[in-house]
Design an enzyme around this catalytic site. Structure first.
Site, PDB file in Angstrom:
ATOM      1  N   LEU A  92      69.099  48.184  29.558  1.00  0.00           N
ATOM      2  CA  LEU A  92      68.851  48.946  30.986  1.00  0.00           C
ATOM      3  C   LEU A  92      67.421  49.475  30.852  1.00  0.00           C
ATOM      4  CD1 LEU A  92      71.912  50.931  32.078  1.00  0.00           C
ATOM      5  CD2 LEU A  92      71.011  48.975  33.188  1.00  0.00           C
ATOM      6  N   ASP A  93      66.744  49.160  31.673  1.00  0.00           N
ATOM      7  CA  ASP A  93      65.314  49.627  31.496  1.00  0.00           C
ATOM      8  C   ASP A  93      65.411  51.358  31.582  1.00  0.00           C
ATOM      9  OD1 ASP A  93      64.169  47.484  31.717  1.00  0.00           O
ATOM     10  OD2 ASP A  93      63.814  47.101  33.571  1.00  0.00           O
ATOM     11  N   PRO A  94      64.308  52.064  31.298  1.00  0.00           N
ATOM     12  CA  PRO A  94      64.134  53.258  31.246  1.00  0.00           C
ATOM     13  C   PRO A  94      64.417  54.234  32.751  1.00  0.00           C
ATOM     14  CG  PRO A  94      62.262  52.555  29.913  1.00  0.00           C
ATOM     15  CD  PRO A  94      62.882  51.476  30.729  1.00  0.00           C
ATOM     16  N   ALA A 145      66.446  53.014  34.892  1.00  0.00           N
ATOM     17  CA  ALA A 145      68.081  52.868  35.211  1.00  0.00           C
ATOM     18  C   ALA A 145      68.856  53.836  34.405  1.00  0.00           C
ATOM     19  CB  ALA A 145      68.459  51.422  34.845  1.00  0.00           C
ATOM     20  N   ARG A 153      65.531  44.384  41.500  1.00  0.00           N
ATOM     21  CA  ARG A 153      64.229  44.875  42.046  1.00  0.00           C
ATOM     22  C   ARG A 153      63.683  43.779  42.947  1.00  0.00           C
ATOM     23  NH1 ARG A 153      64.870  46.490  37.186  1.00  0.00           N
ATOM     24  NH2 ARG A 153      64.149  48.581  36.415  1.00  0.00           N
TER      25      ARG A 153
END
Length: 336
Positions: free
Chosen positions: A74-76, A78, A261
């Site tokens: 998970l990206d930062p 998220a 996104r």
């Protein structure tokens, strides 16, 4: 806390972690590694003491002797479910890359960013005040079912050995269109219409005119109609009462490989506006969920449980387990 059945030790298994927004997924794993490597849950103390070979020493330098992995980062920006595997269970993590996932995401209209989320830089602004909840709901069927998604040009995906973002930054025309990906959106709905009742704002950082021209040059290699120029609200549409961009929350169940996104970005464009993600939560990943609804659902462990253990492990119970170890025993899916 109720008693838990203790499987043969040390154990291998899968469990869900509730990641907070902010840190990277890898940083959380790096923090957990030394904690897990000191627990008799995952490593035999006697064997660990006896292990003196070079390979083992290298592992200890990286943080410990326990194998630890995750089934999809998970990206930062998220938060939400991140499935972890310990020991032999790390070999089963690939099943979570292609499994069905559920997300909640907030779209902020009026601004497109290079990363399609609030961590990026403004690419262009566009009108948003004409967009209504009814218009959004009417457009959702276009993004439901089996659809094709085109990754953004500012992504790290490669074309002819070169990252797409390199074409965009250097103004190199794309040699061919970016190849769309087939994904499945099982469900997509508006669950909350925030309107202007929120505290979100567009990023302060913007692409310079030179950077915009470079990106347009790259895209013109495949589409001459592309323009990244701003189109602000007209004087007739603008009012002094409220200039806060509209925001709304979507919930979606999607197949592995789906760009949340991109759904937000493409939806905003379809509405004659622009938009980007300002919050993103993965509420389920396969059978691991934040809020269990069915018997087959597996609850997850909040990150705070482990974070507390870093500085204050706490007292051990009558069986010798600390709080975080008891939580793991309650939530882990043991793999033999």
């Amino acid at each position: 806390m109720p008693k838990v059945t203790i499987p043969p030790l040390p154990i291998s298994g899968l469990f869900g972690l509730i990641k907070p927004a902010g840190p990277t997924s890898m940083s959380l794993l790096n923090n957990l590694q030394p904690l897990f490597s000191k627990s008799k849950l995952f490593i035999d103390p006697e064997k660990a003491e006896q292990s003196k070979d070079v390979k083992s020493r290298k592992r200890r330098k990286r943080g410990g002797d326990v194998k630890l992995g995750q089934g999809g980062t998970l990206d930062p920006i998220a938060d939400g479910v991140m499935v972890l595997g310990v020991g032999k269970a790390t070999k089963q993590l690939t099943q979570f890359l292609d499994c069905t996932k559920e997300y909640r995401t907030t779209c902020l209209l009026g601004c497109e960013t290079d990363s399609y989320d609030s961590e990026g830089a403004k690419v262009r602004i566009a009108p948003w005040k004409h967009v209504t909840k009814e218009q959004v709901e009417k457009a959702l069927p276009q993004f439901t079912g089996q659809i094709k998604q085109t990754p953004p040009i500012f992504s790290a995906l490669k074309m002819d050995g070169k990252p797409l973002y390199e074409y965009a930054r250097k103004g190199i025309p794309l040699p061919r269109p970016i190849e769309p990906r087939d994904v499945t959106v099982h469900s997509l709905e508006v669950v909350e219409w925030l309107g202007s009742n929120h505290s979100f704002s567009w990023p302060e950082k913007s692409l310079t005119q030179e950077e915009k021209k470079a990106a347009e040059t790259a895209l013109h290699g495949v589409d001459r109609e592309i323009s990244l120029q701003d189109k602000p609200e007209s004087a007739a549409e603008s009012t002094e009462e409220d200039n806060t961009p509209t925001a709304f929350v979507l919930r979606m169940r999607v197949s592995g490989g789906t760009y949340v996104r991109s759904i937000v970005h493409d939806l905003a464009n379809t509405l004659g506006s622009a938009g980007h993600v300002v919050t993103l939560q993965r509420s389920s990943q396969g059978r691991f969920v934040i809020e269990p609804q069915e018997d087959s659902d597996h609850a997850c462990i909040p990150w705070e449980t482990f974070e507390k253990a870093f500085s204050e492990p706490g007292e051990r119970d009558e069986d010798g387990w600390t709080e975080w170890e008891r939580q793991v025993l309650q939530h882990i899916e043991v793999v033999q």
